[in-house]
Design an enzyme around this catalytic site. Structure first.
Site, PDB file in Angstrom:
ATOM      1  CG  ASP A 196      -8.285   2.582   1.197  1.00  0.00           C
ATOM      2  OD1 ASP A 196      -6.936   2.155   1.147  1.00  0.00           O
ATOM      3  OD2 ASP A 196      -9.058   2.115   2.213  1.00  0.00           O
ATOM      4  CG  HIS A 254      -5.441  -0.683   2.281  1.00  0.00           C
ATOM      5  ND1 HIS A 254      -5.182   0.604   2.471  1.00  0.00           N
ATOM      6  CD2 HIS A 254      -4.598  -1.325   2.812  1.00  0.00           C
ATOM      7  CE1 HIS A 254      -4.209   0.755   3.182  1.00  0.00           C
ATOM      8  NE2 HIS A 254      -3.664  -0.297   3.399  1.00  0.00           N
ATOM      9  CB  CYS A 261      -1.101   0.213   1.336  1.00  0.00           C
ATOM     10  SG  CYS A 261      -0.302  -0.322   2.885  1.00  0.00           S
TER      11      CYS A 261
END
Length: 464
Positions: free
Chosen positions: A353, A355, A111
């Site tokens: 994000d 993820h 990430c």
């Protein structure tokens, strides 16, 4: 035979881990993000205001679907289009194996690399297309929803398990050629070509010049391997190396400067603008014939905004940074979760994000789908949850531009009585003048603590 059997076991293990991550990072959903109608929203230096027509009770909420009606006016669509136009780079699966491994997915560990790619992509969009550019299809993207992600997760799980039996996918071909010409004269067609070119540089294939394969390979020189955690300071240096060694002609007009020990040395930045940087092609920095403003510079500044936890006194500083038009965002996050911070509203940070585990996209084709590289759903988190270690980014077009940026930042960096110390400083001269002998990438601050906090969130947003 024993070695072959071991390799097959590791390969199968890698595929099953990828399958598990595909499900884990596709089910991570939450309720829609809430935005206030009464407070301005800042996104990478631009300010947007949301308001309701004839609204006597500003505290009332409206659903995300109301954004498509006439209830809400102001800059809602402008904000949505601007946010969605930013390049979104997330976990991917079933791409060619990463250097020195059999790993075919960065789920669970990549990430920070993805957040680094996003800040670099924003700098390149700014450099090539300008801050006012937006993607023509930005408002057509559907919000992320449970049905979409759950069904796609199931499909990926089945496909991954089938692949474990059928074998590896074929290697991808070379990425598309970069568009030529000046972005200022580009019409919508040419702008779209530039847009695709930028995205293709971040493809998940060994041939992509700024892709995860290249970043992992460069990280190996600093002792990192595929599957390791990469902190924001290490990622900043990896990005510098990747841009420095890129061969595309469009990437020759830009470079990355990484601050040393929370200090930006102005002479080093000015040398970077002229090409006198002591890079791999000019190790002594003797290219004195370069033009003074021949290159733009991406300035990355690794900082620490507190001790074990974020210092709340830095909230106004972070807000001021994200309000600047030259800011390209922040590589940061929460403990064990890296995000790309792009703006704020009140005391909450707006971020993209990484993820989400998405399927591999072959960017070598001229018409590869762009939808998975753009996010229609902004997310927010309280500033108090931010990890203190982060990397702040700025884009400097030329020396005059840099002088303006440094003057603006010098005003912001005046510490308050409680802060005691500024987040970073500007110094005249070169870093070598101060005898900085230890490689900065070897002195990275710990981005992650021992605390293990799992879980991610997503969704589009509502107005309150």
């Amino acid at each position: 035979m024993e070695t072959k059997g071991t390799d097959e076991v590791e390969n199968l293990k890698s595929k099953f881990m990828s399958a598990w991550h595909n499900v884990k990072y596709s089910w991570a959903l939450k309720s829609k993000t809430a935005f206030s109608r009464n407070s301005p929203v800042f996104l990478l230096g631009k300010c947007y205001h949301f308001k309701a027509v004839d609204d006597e009770s500003p505290s009332e909420s409206c659903t995300a679907e109301a954004l498509d009606d006439d209830i809400v006016t102001g800059n809602v669509d402008g904000f949505r289009k601007d946010f969605t136009s930013r390049v979104w780079l997330t976990y991917r699966e079933e791409f060619p194996a990463l250097p020195g491994s059999t790993i075919t997915s960065d789920c669970g560990w990549g990430c920070t690399l993805r957040a680094g790619q996003m800040i670099l992509a924003q700098a390149l969009l700014l450099h090539i297309l300008g801050r006012d550019w937006t993607w023509s299809e930005a408002l057509t993207l559907e919000p992320l929803d449970t049905e979409t992600w759950t069904s796609s997760a199931a499909r990926r799980l089945v496909a991954t398990l089938e692949a474990s039996i059928q074998g590896e996918r074929a290697q991808v071909t070379q990425p598309m050629c970069a568009a030529q010409g000046g972005a200022e004269e580009a019409d919508s067609y040419l702008q779209e070509a530039y847009h695709r070119t930028v995205v293709s540089w971040f493809g998940d294939a060994p041939s992509a010049q700024l892709g995860i394969h290249r970043l992992v390979q460069l990280g190996m020189t600093s002792g990192k391997r595929a599957g390791d955690w990469y902190g924001p300071a290490v990622v900043a240096h990896i990005l510098r190396k990747a841009v420095d060694e890129a061969v595309d002609v469009m990437l020759k007009g830009i470079c990355v400067y990484v601050a040393q020990d929370c200090t930006v040395y102005s002479a080093d930045v000015i040398d970077s603008h002229s090409g006198r940087t002591g890079n791999h092609s000019d190790p002594q920095g003797l290219n004195s014939g370069a033009a003074p403003d021949s290159r733009a510079v991406i300035i990355l500044i690794p900082v620490r905004l507190g001790g074990e936890k974020i210092n709340p006194e830095y909230l106004s500083f972070v807000k001021s940074i994200l309000s600047l038009e030259d800011c390209i965002g922040i590589i940061g996050g929460k403990p064990k979760q890296a995000y790309y911070f792009v703006g704020f509203q009140d005391d909450s940070l707006i971020y993209m994000d990484p993820h989400y585990c998405q399927s591999f996209v072959d960017v070598s084709t001229s018409d590869f789908p762009l939808q998975s590289f753009h996010c229609p759903s902004p997310k927010k988190m309280p500033f108090s949850k931010m990890d203190p270690s982060c990397t702040i980014g700025f884009y400097s077009k030329n020396v005059e531009h840099y002088e303006r940026i440094s003057n603006e930042l010098s005003k912001i960096l005046q510490p308050s009585s409680k802060e005691k110390y500024p987040a970073f400083t500007f110094m005249k001269g070169h870093g070598k003048d101060y005898e900085l002998s230890v490689a900065v990438e070897q002195r990275e601050w710990p981005f992650i603590r021992d605390t293990r906090k799992a879980g991610t969130t997503s969704g589009d947003f509502v107005l309150l």
